[in-house]
Design a protein around this motif. Structure first.
Motif, short mmCIF file in Angstrom:
data_model
loop_
_atom_site.label_atom_id
_atom_site.label_comp_id
_atom_site.label_asym_id
_atom_site.label_seq_id
_atom_site.Cartn_x
_atom_site.Cartn_y
_atom_site.Cartn_z
N HIS A 322 0.97 -1.14 -0.06
CA HIS A 322 -0.14 -0.01 0.06
C HIS A 322 0.84 1.12 -0.15
CE1 HIS A 322 -3.33 2.66 0.78
NE2 HIS A 322 -2.79 3.14 1.95
N PHE A 323 2.23 1.22 0.88
CA PHE A 323 2.84 2.44 0.71
C PHE A 323 3.55 2.72 -0.45
CE2 PHE A 323 6.43 4.78 1.82
CZ PHE A 323 5.94 5.83 2.89
N ARG A 324 4.07 1.43 -1.10
CA ARG A 324 4.57 1.56 -2.42
C ARG A 324 3.86 2.27 -3.64
NH1 ARG A 324 4.86 -1.72 -6.64
NH2 ARG A 324 3.70 -3.42 -5.62
N ARG A 325 2.35 1.57 -3.51
CA ARG A 325 1.61 2.12 -4.59
C ARG A 325 1.16 3.62 -4.07
NH1 ARG A 325 0.05 -1.12 -8.17
NH2 ARG A 325 -1.76 0.00 -8.74
N GLN A 326 1.01 4.03 -2.93
CA GLN A 326 0.47 5.58 -3.08
C GLN A 326 1.75 6.43 -3.01
OE1 GLN A 326 -2.20 7.06 -1.51
NE2 GLN A 326 -3.19 5.06 -1.85
N LEU A 327 3.10 5.92 -3.08
CA LEU A 327 4.11 6.80 -3.10
C LEU A 327 4.10 6.84 -4.93
CD1 LEU A 327 6.75 8.14 -2.48
CD2 LEU A 327 7.90 5.93 -2.58
N ALA A 328 3.90 5.64 -5.61
CA ALA A 328 3.88 5.79 -6.97
C ALA A 328 2.62 6.85 -7.48
CB ALA A 328 3.79 4.53 -7.51
N ARG A 329 1.73 6.62 -6.80
CA ARG A 329 0.62 7.80 -7.25
C ARG A 329 1.01 9.10 -6.89
NH1 ARG A 329 -2.21 9.23 -10.81
NH2 ARG A 329 -2.70 6.85 -11.11
N VAL A 330 1.61 9.25 -5.79
CA VAL A 330 2.09 10.83 -5.30
C VAL A 330 3.24 11.44 -6.19
CG1 VAL A 330 3.29 12.06 -3.53
CG2 VAL A 330 1.42 10.74 -3.01
N GLY A 331 3.96 10.40 -6.33
CA GLY A 331 5.03 10.66 -7.36
C GLY A 331 4.51 11.08 -9.15
N ARG A 332 3.60 10.44 -9.45
CA ARG A 332 3.01 10.87 -10.77
C ARG A 332 2.21 12.00 -10.68
NH1 ARG A 332 1.27 8.25 -15.46
NH2 ARG A 332 2.41 6.43 -14.96
N ASP A 333 1.35 12.24 -9.74
CA ASP A 333 0.69 13.63 -9.35
C ASP A 333 1.76 14.77 -9.30
OD1 ASP A 333 -1.58 12.15 -9.34
OD2 ASP A 333 -2.10 12.10 -7.20
N ASP A 427 9.27 13.59 -8.43
CA ASP A 427 9.12 12.63 -9.34
C ASP A 427 9.22 11.08 -8.69
OD1 ASP A 427 11.83 11.10 -9.77
OD2 ASP A 427 12.19 13.44 -9.71
N ARG A 428 8.63 10.27 -9.31
CA ARG A 428 8.37 9.08 -8.87
C ARG A 428 9.81 8.08 -8.65
NH1 ARG A 428 4.49 4.11 -11.24
NH2 ARG A 428 5.31 2.39 -9.96
N ALA A 429 10.55 8.19 -9.51
CA ALA A 429 11.97 7.41 -9.55
C ALA A 429 12.59 7.92 -8.31
CB ALA A 429 12.56 7.43 -10.87
N THR A 430 12.78 9.14 -8.40
CA THR A 430 13.83 9.72 -7.26
C THR A 430 13.18 9.41 -5.93
OG1 THR A 430 14.40 11.49 -8.83
CG2 THR A 430 15.07 11.76 -6.50
N ALA A 431 11.84 9.38 -5.70
CA ALA A 431 11.31 9.37 -4.31
C ALA A 431 11.44 7.94 -3.95
CB ALA A 431 9.80 9.70 -4.68
N GLU A 432 11.45 7.08 -4.90
CA GLU A 432 11.46 5.56 -4.66
C GLU A 432 12.81 5.20 -4.23
OE1 GLU A 432 9.68 3.67 -7.94
OE2 GLU A 432 7.80 3.79 -7.18
N SER A 433 14.00 5.77 -4.92
CA SER A 433 15.33 5.52 -4.75
C SER A 433 15.67 5.88 -3.27
CB SER A 433 16.00 6.32 -5.82
OG SER A 433 15.87 5.51 -7.14
N TRP A 434 15.13 7.33 -3.02
CA TRP A 434 15.37 7.91 -1.70
C TRP A 434 14.85 7.12 -0.62
CZ3 TRP A 434 12.73 9.64 2.58
CH2 TRP A 434 13.39 10.26 3.59
N LEU A 435 13.63 6.45 -0.77
CA LEU A 435 13.05 5.73 0.36
C LEU A 435 13.68 4.39 0.33
CD1 LEU A 435 10.51 5.33 2.18
CD2 LEU A 435 9.41 4.34 0.38
N GLU A 436 14.11 3.81 -0.73
CA GLU A 436 14.80 2.29 -0.46
C GLU A 436 16.16 2.65 0.24
OE1 GLU A 436 13.71 -0.61 -1.02
OE2 GLU A 436 11.52 -0.01 -1.67
N ALA A 437 16.67 3.79 0.04
CA ALA A 437 18.03 3.99 0.44
C ALA A 437 18.16 4.06 2.15
CB ALA A 437 18.79 5.22 -0.04
N HIS A 438 16.87 4.94 2.43
CA HIS A 438 16.78 5.22 3.88
C HIS A 438 16.20 3.99 4.59
CE1 HIS A 438 17.60 9.22 2.49
NE2 HIS A 438 18.03 9.68 3.80
#
Length: 443
Positions: A322-333, A427-438
């Motif tokens: 759920h968190f991953r999909r919400q982050l994807a939606r927020v990144g697309r928005d 953007d979605r890609a940068t946000a997902e990379s940042w989250l995975e790193a932390h």
């Protein structure tokens, strides 16, 4: 506020020069005549206790000021000289003391009148200035009030708050356990679009295996069946975004022979189109880019919510998915609509106090915020996704969180969890990379 015509009526009018001289002569002569009638042998009261003829010049001084007081005094003093020289049987020396006293009293009264007239003029000018400013303020106030009332009515009629709309999307679709874009889900989608976009005639067409079905799942208004292909719907499917006659008509006028005003794809954050909402009629004042943008955002969240309910677990927890999909939606928005959002990541140890602070953060979660907790041998990490939150909103949230932890647990948030890592989602890609790193390293 006093009416201007009433102010003009109440304000003393300036007498003409002719009237001033005429009144001065008449008042001075009248006082001399009264003195001659009451004391023929001494009309100027030279031997009396008080020089009563001075009343005439004194009245002129109080009415017209210093200059006319001087003129009236000179008339009285000159008349006394003529009387002593030509009308008395035995000439007498001129009483200079009497004349000086009369002149001093009358001129003093004239100067007194001039001083207060200047004060009155200054106050009148200041009052006129304040009246003008008050009138300007009153007009601005009523214009603002009318504008505010119209805006309030418009907002009350549309209830277009994106936060409130998204909360309603999640709450209404959360209880539906059916798979795919069903008739009930399509009807719920149209109800939401009708509430927030005031659409009057529209239909929802599902997309099965990449192809649009000809039969609408649900519709509102007098929606007619779709006969053949529609160029606006086909264009929306190719472009994979909302299209309307406003944005496409001038560029593709010859090709877009469509009965629809706008076509809104139900596009998930993974790029899958679940269906389209074809809008045939809506109020003119609602058919504007802001409303269409609002509906496009709403359609994306609807599509993600529908897809997430239909997915089966694939090696990850429901919370993580759920968190991953919400982050994807927020990144697309953020990419398409420039909507603000931010990510926070707290790192904590496994002590009781840290656990209580994390539980407190979860308990005060805002309506749209999404939390995800990851733990390992080195401690736990808490990620917070805050949609529709800019840097200022993030600062306010952290301050309220610090105050709440201090009041509830009696400790400081920074002493136990430290300063959180933060990231403004662009953007979605940068946000997902940042989250995975932390989440992986807790840095």
């Amino acid at each position: 506020m006093v009416d201007t015509s009433l102010q003009s009526a109440l304000r003393p009018q300036e007498a003409s020069d002719l009237l001033k001289w005429l009144e001065t002569l008449l008042i001075t002569s009248a006082c001399f005549a009264l003195g001659a009638w009451s004391r023929p042998d001494d009309p100027f009261f030279l031997t009396g206790n008080f020089p009563w003829p001075v009343i005439g010049p004194l009245l002129v001084a109080l009415r017209y000021g210093f200059f006319m007081a001087l003129a009236a005094s000179l008339l009285l003093i000159g008349g006394l000289g003529m009387y002593l020289r030509y009308l008395m049987d035995v000439p007498q020396p001129y009483p200079f003391t009497w004349a000086a006293g009369v002149l001093a009293v009358v001129l003093l009264a004239g100067e007194f009148r001039d001083y207060w007239e200047r004060r009155r003029a200054e106050l009148a000018a200041a009052n006129d200035y304040r009246d003008g400013r008050l009138e300007e303020f009153t007009r601005s106030y009523y214009l603002l009030k009318v504008s505010h009332d119209r805006l309030e009515q418009r907002l009350a009629g549309s209830s277009r708050s994106l936060r409130e709309a998204l909360r309603r999307v999640y709450s209404e679709l959360a209880a539906d356990s059916h798979a795919g874009l069903t008739r009930d889900r399509a009807q719920a989608t149209l109800a939401l679009f009708g509430h927030y976009g005031q659409i009057q005639t529209a239909g929802v067409f599902p997309v099965r295996q990449g192809r649009l079905t000809a039969q609408a799942l649900a519709s509102i208004g007098e929606f007619k069946p779709l006969s053949g292909s529609d160029p606006l719907i086909e264009h929306a499917l190719r472009e994979r975004k909302l299209v309307s006659i406003q944005t496409e008509y001038h560029r593709r006028q010859a090709e877009l022979d469509s009965r629809f005003l706008a076509v809104i794809p139900l596009l998930t954050s993974d790029g899958e189109i679940l269906g389209v909402v074809a809008v045939e009629a809506m109020p003119f004042f609602s058919f504007e880019p802001q409303t269409l943008r609002f509906l496009a955002i709403l359609a994306g969240h609807l599509a993600d919510q529908l897809q997430e309910q239909d997915l089966t677990p694939a090696g990850e927890t429901e919370e993580r998915r759920h968190f991953r999909r919400q982050l994807a939606r927020v990144g697309r928005d953020a990419e398409r609509f420039d909507l603000p959002a931010c990510l926070l990541c707290f790192r904590a140890d496994t002590t009781l106090t840290s656990r209580q602070i994390v539980d407190h953060i979860k308990s005060v979660r805002r309506g749209l915020d999404v939390l995800y907790e990851a733990s390992d041998n080195h401690g736990l990490r808490l990620a917070i996704l805050m949609p529709l939150t800019d840097e200022l909103g993030q600062s306010g949230y952290l301050q309220r969180l610090e105050d709440g932890v201090r009041e509830t647990l009696g400790v400081h948030l920074a002493d136990w969890l430290g300063a959180p890592a933060s990231h403004q989602v662009s953007d979605r890609a940068t946000a997902e990379s940042w989250l995975e790193a932390h989440l992986a390293h807790g840095e």
